[in-house]
Design a protein around this motif. Structure first.
Motif, mmCIF file in Angstrom:
data_model
loop_
_atom_site.group_PDB
_atom_site.id
_atom_site.type_symbol
_atom_site.label_atom_id
_atom_site.label_comp_id
_atom_site.label_asym_id
_atom_site.label_seq_id
_atom_site.Cartn_x
_atom_site.Cartn_y
_atom_site.Cartn_z
ATOM 1 N N ALA B 214 86.614 73.617 11.203
ATOM 2 C CA ALA B 214 86.646 74.554 12.328
ATOM 3 C C ALA B 214 86.361 73.712 13.570
ATOM 4 O O ALA B 214 85.236 73.269 13.787
ATOM 5 C CB ALA B 214 85.589 75.637 12.157
ATOM 6 N N SER B 215 87.427 73.441 14.339
ATOM 7 C CA SER B 215 87.337 72.368 15.320
ATOM 8 C C SER B 215 87.345 72.851 16.760
ATOM 9 O O SER B 215 88.054 73.799 17.101
ATOM 10 C CB SER B 215 88.516 71.405 15.122
ATOM 11 O OG SER B 215 88.455 70.869 13.821
ATOM 12 N N ALA B 216 86.566 72.141 17.562
ATOM 13 C CA ALA B 216 86.619 72.369 19.011
ATOM 14 C C ALA B 216 87.935 71.781 19.518
ATOM 15 O O ALA B 216 88.394 70.755 19.017
ATOM 16 C CB ALA B 216 85.444 71.683 19.683
ATOM 17 N N THR B 217 88.534 72.433 20.493
ATOM 18 C CA THR B 217 89.778 71.907 21.055
ATOM 19 C C THR B 217 89.532 71.281 22.418
ATOM 20 O O THR B 217 90.341 70.512 22.914
ATOM 21 C CB THR B 217 90.831 73.011 21.203
ATOM 22 O OG1 THR B 217 90.270 74.062 22.003
ATOM 23 C CG2 THR B 217 91.228 73.571 19.845
ATOM 24 N N ARG B 218 88.402 71.664 23.053
ATOM 25 C CA ARG B 218 88.087 71.125 24.383
ATOM 26 C C ARG B 218 86.599 70.793 24.455
ATOM 27 O O ARG B 218 85.791 71.396 23.750
ATOM 28 C CB ARG B 218 88.438 72.165 25.444
ATOM 29 C CG ARG B 218 89.891 72.615 25.300
ATOM 30 C CD ARG B 218 90.353 73.393 26.478
ATOM 31 N NE ARG B 218 89.629 74.643 26.648
ATOM 32 C CZ ARG B 218 90.057 75.620 27.433
ATOM 33 N NH1 ARG B 218 91.195 75.490 28.115
ATOM 34 N NH2 ARG B 218 89.355 76.720 27.574
#
Ligand code: SF4
Ligand code: SF4
Lengths: 475, 330
Positions: B214-218
């Motif tokens: 579950a990844s941060a995009t910014r």
């Protein structure tokens, strides 16, 4: 002592490498040359890299004003991309920066500047025993208390910036971590503890009362805390007369936020305030081991002279604005910002520079508290900036030691040009093409040198009163 | 045990970091451990002639040198002369001084990644031809040869980090003072194992996001930064998320990626620091000790199983969906 040349170094407690050559006659310095004997090449390293790399690399120019470098890079990139940060993000960046500057002012006073008064040459002065007890290097009470208070204050940076030095938390769009309500009360708690330390130990009285001082006489009457001890020494040794400046000051303005600057930008010369206009800014290379033309930093380059030609004597370029030298630093900021005490001290020497720093330390505490109180835990702290493809921009900020500028040109998504003018580049600049010496070189002329002194103590007071950062100078 | 500390080509940030040693303060900590500072450029009173006299006494053997700490890379340029950094007042380069002093010391400690490997001082084409003491980037042999040993038998101890953590330095010095740091206490790059046997990933508060990719995009979102934002915490050595920085911090805790500042050549990632390079949408540089196919299989499985709480929070600035309380047992 007559007609001798003295080369003074290694110069410690100045953050980096410094060598000063003095021509001495009639017991006083006749002329001085300041050599920054290290070349590092950061501007060259940045060429051809993605613009955002400046946010990782430029803070590492300097371990003492790392956040200032971050912040200058952030503003340069934001300007190049025409981007504005989220207002709360800019306010947090200002708070992070103010913490670094406050910590630097304290470290300068307790660790770098005051220990010189514990030298045996002052053993007959009435303030000597007290000064040794408080400020003896490595052992005195003040250096220890100072680093403990600084360490505790920097817990704010652990929370907001992850670590200090060298954070990536400050970005053109704001900051990478949104503080919540518990961060806000924790930050306030750290600030309150710092205030208690400043008021209890450093100033020995209310910061607001100190910041309200308007005249040099009232300043000299402040007799409590370590500040009182310093002022006693300053009166006894007449530190106001030692190493006087030109009275020309420059400030880029500290803590730019959507609501304006924490301390205003401007130029002060001949007793008059003018708006900051950098169109007449150049870096002169005549006495630096640098090749190329004298130019504005927006178009400048950094080409080291591997031959180290004989007419030059330092790796530091010589910034001049409209042909003139300017002194930068806390005193410059406070003069430009219009503080009455700073204006009254303008043009002064060691006392003015150190008092300017103490005045700013007292004022910065209030500024940090306002910023912390203003945290809106629900707000956006970042308005992400798109990658810059092309553009030019300048990032103008104030490090603890004075005006810091980054000038960037981005082309095809890569850094095509990056130039930096650090505070000490102004203060410790060499002579220019007209042979006009830099601010420190000028301030050293006339300094008394006692018979047999190899590392003259008065010279050390003057050099350290500028709080030089040589590693920045020679980026 | 006495310590001579030199600052060579660097930013001085490791000293600034070390002064943040918490409880007791840096001075008391060393003093209590019997570590005496002979001279430190930012902290000692001696300047000019007094320092040169001390260096001369060390060279003559009048003052035995227990530990030489070097902070910063060694500038060898221009053209091998070392004149890009002269030791003020001595007419000699730092390069020269370092070569003279290192063999005199019982232990040589490289404080920070510049002194260890060259670090940022050698970035971008290395304009000053800087190198570490015993490494040039990841190649053994810096200004000192790979076989160099301090008089007490250890290679240069690389307390790498940019900056180094205060405790990494103080604990190394305390271990040396109590004769408790041997060759087996160092990793393959001569970094003290007590911090180099951990990965930055250990204890990162984003671990649960990582488990589900579950990844941060910014940079401001709270998800894991491995997939998009350049985090190499799964490969970087350091106990940064086990023992915090400046009270309670770490890079990943503050919402920006680990760039592996404890490793050689971290300054040249060959891509933007805060972006993850990808080939066909798949991040390159996956955990080094895990077969790629397995990683991919696990990742796609866990992505499919990601709870909504994590997928939503990962791209938010702060926790939006709370862990749901256990249902009371019927
Ligand atoms: S952010 Fe980095 S260190 Fe944290 S869990 Fe993700 S990969 Fe690991
Ligand atoms: S988290 Fe990574 S980049 Fe940050 S200090 Fe630790 S090793 Fe260095």
């Amino acid at each position: 002592m007559s007609g001798t040349r003295l080369v003074v170094g290694p110069f410690n407690r100045v953050e980096g490498d410094l060598e000063v050559s003095l021509d001495i006659d009639d017991g006083a310095v006749q002329s001085a040359r300041v050599n920054a004997p290290l070349y590092r090449g950061f501007e060259t390293m940045l060429m051809g890299r993605p613009p955002s790399d400046a946010l990782t690399l430029t803070p590492r120019i300097c371990g003492i004003c790392s956040i200032s470098q971050s912040s200058a890079a952030v503003h340069a990139l934001a300007a190049a991309g025409g981007h504005r940060p989220a207002p709360q993000g800019a306010a947090m960046a200002a708070l992070i920066h103010a913490v670094e500057n406050a910590a630097d002012h304290l470290a300068h006073f307790n660790l770098f500047f005051m220990p010189d008064f514990t030298r045996p040459c002052y053993a007959d002065r009435p303030w000597y025993d007290r000064t040794v007890e408080r400020f003896k290097a490595l052992e005195g009470a003040a250096p220890k208390q100072g680093i403990e208070a600084r360490t505790a204050l920097m817990h704010i940076l652990g929370l907001l910036a992850g670590k200090w030095p060298h954070t990536l938390a400050i970005q053109p769009g704001g900051v990478t971590r949104a503080p919540g309500p518990r961060d806000k009360v924790r930050i306030m708690a750290s600030l309150t503890a710092f205030r208690r330390f400043l008021e209890g130990v450093v100033f020995g009285g209310s910061l607001e009362e100190f910041a309200a001082i308007e005249t040099p006489d009232a300043l000299m009457a402040w007799d409590t805390g370590d500040v009182g001890l310093f002022l006693r020494i300053a009166a006894d040794l007449d530190l106001d007369a030692l190493g006087r400046g030109s009275g020309r000051y420059l400030s880029f303005g500290a803590y730019p936020m959507s609501s304006g600057h924490g301390f205003d930008p401007g130029l002060w010369a001949e007793g008059r305030l003018d708006p900051l206009d950098l169109s007449g800014l150049v870096e002169d290379l005549s006495h630096a081991w640098m090749l190329g033309e004298t130019s504005h930093p927006a178009t400048g380059q950094t080409l080291p002279d591997e031959e180290m030609r004989a007419e030059a004597y330092t790796w530091c370029k010589a910034p001049r604005l409209n042909g003139q030298t300017y002194e930068v630093g806390a005193i410059a900021r406070q003069v430009v910002d219009g503080h009455p005490l700073a204006r009254a001290l303008a043009g002064g020497g060691v006392l003015a520079r150190v008092a300017g720093r103490l005045l700013e330390l007292a004022r910065t505490q209030g500024l940090m508290e306002d910023l912390a109180r203003g945290i809106e835990p629900g707000a956006a702290f970042m308005d992400p900036a798109p990658d810059v493809q092309s553009g030019t921009g300048a990032g103008l900020v104030e490090a603890a030691r004075g005006a810091l500028g980054h000038w960037v040109r981005v082309q095809d998504g890569r850094i095509a040009c990056y130039q930096i003018i650090a505070p000490t580049t102004w203060n410790f600049s060499p002579r220019d093409a007209r042979d006009v010496p830099g601010p420190l070189e000028t301030a050293l002329v006339g300094t008394p040198v006692a018979e047999g002194e190899t590392t003259p103590v008065a010279v050390q007071h003057i050099v350290r009163s500028f709080d030089p950062c040589m590693v920045c100078t020679v980026h | 045990m006495n310590v001579l500390w030199l600052q060579t080509s660097g930013c001085g940030g490791c000293t600034m970091s070390v002064l943040c040693a918490d409880a007791p303060n840096f001075f008391d900590l060393l003093d209590n451990a019997g570590v005496r500072i002979l001279w430190h450029p930012a902290l000692s009173v001696e300047s000019g002639e007094e320092v040169i006299a001390l260096l001369e006494r060390i060279v003559r053997g009048d003052v035995p040198l227990d530990v030489l700490c070097v902070e910063g890379a060694i500038a060898r340029g221009p053209r091998g002369t070392g004149r890009y950094q002269m030791l003020s007042g001595t007419g000699r380069s730092m390069f020269d001084w370092a070569l003279e002093l290192a063999p005199l010391a019982q232990h040589v400690v490289a404080v920070g990644s510049c002194a260890a490997f060259g670090g940022v001082s050698s970035a971008g084409g290395n304009p000053s031809d800087a190198a570490g003491l015993q490494y040039e980037g990841s190649h053994a042999g810096g200004i000192l040869p790979p076989e160099f040993r301090g008089r007490a038998g250890l290679p240069v101890v690389n307390v790498a980090g940019c900056p180094t953590h205060p405790d990494w330095v103080t604990e190394t010095l305390m271990l040396l003072a109590s004769d408790a740091l041997g060759p087996t206490d160092l990793d393959a790059l001569a970094r003290p194992r007590f911090y180099a046997e951990h990965l930055v990933h250990h204890g990162c508060p984003k671990n649960e996001f990582y488990e589900y990719k579950a990844s941060a995009t910014r940079l401001c979102e709270i998800g894991c930064m491995m997939e998009h934002l350049g985090c190499v915490g799964t490969q970087a050595v350091g106990d940064c998320n086990i023992r915090p920085w400046n009270g309670s911090g770490s890079c990943t805790r503050a919402g920006y990626p680990c760039i592996s500042c404890t490793a050689p050549e971290f300054e040249e990632p060959k891509h933007a620091f805060t972006e993850t390079p990808k080939v066909a949408g798949i991040p390159v540089g996956l955990p080094s000790d895990m077969p790629k196919a397995w990683f991919m299989a696990l990742a796609s499985l866990s992505k499919a199983a990601t709870p909504e709480r994590l997928s939503k929070n990962a791209v938010a600035d702060r926790v939006e969906i709370l862990p749901s309380p256990r249902k009371p047992r019927g």
